[in-house]
Design an enzyme around this catalytic site. Structure first.
Site, PDB file in Angstrom:
ATOM      1  CG  HIS A 167      56.814  64.820  48.219  1.00  0.00           C
ATOM      2  ND1 HIS A 167      57.522  65.528  47.278  1.00  0.00           N
ATOM      3  CD2 HIS A 167      57.306  63.558  48.163  1.00  0.00           C
ATOM      4  CE1 HIS A 167      58.413  64.743  46.703  1.00  0.00           C
ATOM      5  NE2 HIS A 167      58.303  63.542  47.206  1.00  0.00           N
TER       6      HIS A 167
ATOM      7  CE  LYS B 205      65.734  59.957  43.186  1.00  0.00           C
ATOM      8  NZ  LYS B 205      64.474  60.170  43.900  1.00  0.00           N
TER       9      LYS B 205
ATOM     10  NE  ARG C 157      55.905  57.674  43.038  1.00  0.00           N
ATOM     11  CZ  ARG C 157      56.914  57.882  42.219  1.00  0.00           C
ATOM     12  NH1 ARG C 157      56.919  58.958  41.469  1.00  0.00           N
ATOM     13  NH2 ARG C 157      57.914  57.029  42.142  1.00  0.00           N
TER      14      ARG C 157
ATOM     15  CB  SER D 244      60.991  65.571  42.515  1.00  0.00           C
ATOM     16  OG  SER D 244      60.339  65.499  43.756  1.00  0.00           O
TER      17      SER D 244
HETATM   18  N1  COA Z   1      53.645  61.816  45.391  1.00  0.00           N
HETATM   19  C1  COA Z   1      54.363  62.207  44.333  1.00  0.00           C
HETATM   20  N2  COA Z   1      55.661  61.856  44.147  1.00  0.00           N
HETATM   21  C2  COA Z   1      56.230  61.077  45.062  1.00  0.00           C
HETATM   22  C3  COA Z   1      55.538  60.630  46.179  1.00  0.00           C
HETATM   23  C4  COA Z   1      54.201  61.042  46.340  1.00  0.00           C
HETATM   24  N3  COA Z   1      53.457  60.659  47.373  1.00  0.00           N
HETATM   25  N4  COA Z   1      56.361  59.869  46.904  1.00  0.00           N
HETATM   26  C5  COA Z   1      57.525  59.832  46.263  1.00  0.00           C
HETATM   27  N5  COA Z   1      57.435  60.563  45.149  1.00  0.00           N
HETATM   28  C6  COA Z   1      58.481  60.728  44.134  1.00  0.00           C
HETATM   29  C7  COA Z   1      59.650  61.525  44.629  1.00  0.00           C
HETATM   30  O1  COA Z   1      59.516  62.894  44.297  1.00  0.00           O
HETATM   31  C8  COA Z   1      60.781  60.900  43.872  1.00  0.00           C
HETATM   32  O2  COA Z   1      60.870  61.515  42.603  1.00  0.00           O
HETATM   33  P1  COA Z   1      62.277  61.593  41.834  1.00  0.00           P
HETATM   34  O3  COA Z   1      62.766  60.170  41.661  1.00  0.00           O
HETATM   35  O4  COA Z   1      61.921  62.218  40.552  1.00  0.00           O
HETATM   36  O5  COA Z   1      63.203  62.412  42.700  1.00  0.00           O
HETATM   37  C9  COA Z   1      60.357  59.452  43.629  1.00  0.00           C
HETATM   38  O6  COA Z   1      58.974  59.435  43.842  1.00  0.00           O
HETATM   39  C10 COA Z   1      61.008  58.458  44.549  1.00  0.00           C
HETATM   40  O7  COA Z   1      60.717  58.814  45.882  1.00  0.00           O
HETATM   41  P2  COA Z   1      61.439  58.031  47.072  1.00  0.00           P
HETATM   42  O8  COA Z   1      61.395  56.561  46.786  1.00  0.00           O
HETATM   43  O9  COA Z   1      60.864  58.513  48.345  1.00  0.00           O
HETATM   44  O10 COA Z   1      62.952  58.434  46.873  1.00  0.00           O
HETATM   45  P3  COA Z   1      63.678  59.731  47.371  1.00  0.00           P
HETATM   46  O11 COA Z   1      64.878  59.895  46.523  1.00  0.00           O
HETATM   47  O12 COA Z   1      62.751  60.892  47.429  1.00  0.00           O
HETATM   48  O13 COA Z   1      64.103  59.365  48.862  1.00  0.00           O
HETATM   49  C11 COA Z   1      65.502  58.317  50.541  1.00  0.00           C
HETATM   50  C12 COA Z   1      64.902  58.214  49.124  1.00  0.00           C
HETATM   51  C13 COA Z   1      66.321  59.590  50.695  1.00  0.00           C
HETATM   52  C14 COA Z   1      64.395  58.260  51.563  1.00  0.00           C
HETATM   53  C15 COA Z   1      66.403  57.056  50.692  1.00  0.00           C
HETATM   54  O14 COA Z   1      67.396  57.069  49.666  1.00  0.00           O
HETATM   55  C16 COA Z   1      67.082  57.021  52.044  1.00  0.00           C
HETATM   56  O15 COA Z   1      66.501  56.557  53.017  1.00  0.00           O
HETATM   57  N6  COA Z   1      68.322  57.522  52.097  1.00  0.00           N
HETATM   58  C17 COA Z   1      69.105  57.533  53.326  1.00  0.00           C
HETATM   59  C18 COA Z   1      70.233  56.501  53.204  1.00  0.00           C
HETATM   60  C19 COA Z   1      69.772  55.143  53.628  1.00  0.00           C
HETATM   61  O16 COA Z   1      69.320  54.923  54.732  1.00  0.00           O
HETATM   62  N7  COA Z   1      69.953  54.180  52.712  1.00  0.00           N
HETATM   63  C20 COA Z   1      69.652  52.780  52.962  1.00  0.00           C
HETATM   64  C21 COA Z   1      68.232  52.461  52.579  1.00  0.00           C
HETATM   65  S1  COA Z   1      67.913  50.747  52.852  1.00  0.00           S
END
Ligand code: COA
Length: 160
Positions: free
Chosen positions: A16, A40, A89, A127
């Site tokens: 991140h 989650k 990723r 994460s």
């Molecule tokens: N390097 C390392 N790890 C990374 C990374 C990077 N550059 N980018 C993402 N990751 C990891 C994250 O840690 C996460 O790990 P985890 O699944 O073990 O927790 C995984 O990759 C997925 O990341 P991401 O796809 O960004 O999911 P998220 O859960 O962190 O975030 C939200 C998702 C919160 C942005 C999304 O659910 C959201 O927008 N929510 C708001 C509600 C909404 O608008 N919903 C409608 C969407 S259409």
């Protein structure tokens, strides 16, 4: 231009932070948004996550942290922001991220998703994986910012 980088950040990892540092060189301001992924369950509280992000990104003057519960597009509209950053990723991320980007586009035509490739050294990182490894006395230095190591080990040990 302001860019919003949304995520669960449970906790923030070096992957991140790499995206945040690179984005901070492209955009005038980057808002790291602690958002809720309804599928989650968090290990860290919202306050803890925000504190760790603030400390990890403290060296970047044009980066700040915010939080929101609800749709990302609603947060963007309420604050007049138009660009959301997502990190990619692996190929498997693409399908999910494309789906979210297209749904967000459908919900809000004026908002753009800006994709950034993760650094090659972070392609394997998540994460969840970090939380799993923390339970096995594995060195975490290359995986999470230094300020995250202590609180992460505390959480793991308190659950034992
Ligand atoms: N390097 C390392 N790890 C990374 C990374 C990077 N550059 N980018 C993402 N990751 C990891 C994250 O840690 C996460 O790990 P985890 O699944 O073990 O927790 C995984 O990759 C997925 O990341 P991401 O796809 O960004 O999911 P998220 O859960 O962190 O975030 C939200 C998702 C919160 C942005 C999304 O659910 C959201 O927008 N929510 C708001 C509600 C909404 O608008 N919903 C409608 C969407 S259409």
């Amino acid at each position: 231009m302001v860019a919003v980088y949304p995520g669960s950040f449970d906790p923030i990892t070096c992957g991140h932070l790499d995206i945040i540092e690179r984005a901070s060189r492209i955009f005038d301001e980057v808002v790291i948004l602690c958002a809720v992924n309804p599928s989650k369950t968090s290990m860290f509280s919202l306050e803890e996550k925000q504190r760790l992000i603030t400390e990890a990104a403290g060296h970047l003057p044009n980066v700040r942290v915010d939080h929101f519960t609800g749709l990302l597009v609603d947060y963007m509209h309420a604050n007049g922001f138009r660009v959301a950053i997502k990190g990619l990723r692996v190929i498997s991320d693409f399908e999910y991220e494309l789906q979210m980007a297209l749904m967000n586009k459908r919900l809000a035509e004026d908002i753009e998703t800006f994709f950034m490739m993760s650094g090659s050294e972070h392609l394997f990182l998540s994460s969840s994986l970090v939380k799993e490894l923390a339970g096995f006395d594995t060195p975490l230095d290359a995986l999470v910012p230094p300020c995250v190591v202590g609180p992460l080990l505390e959480k793991i040990n308190s659950k034992r």
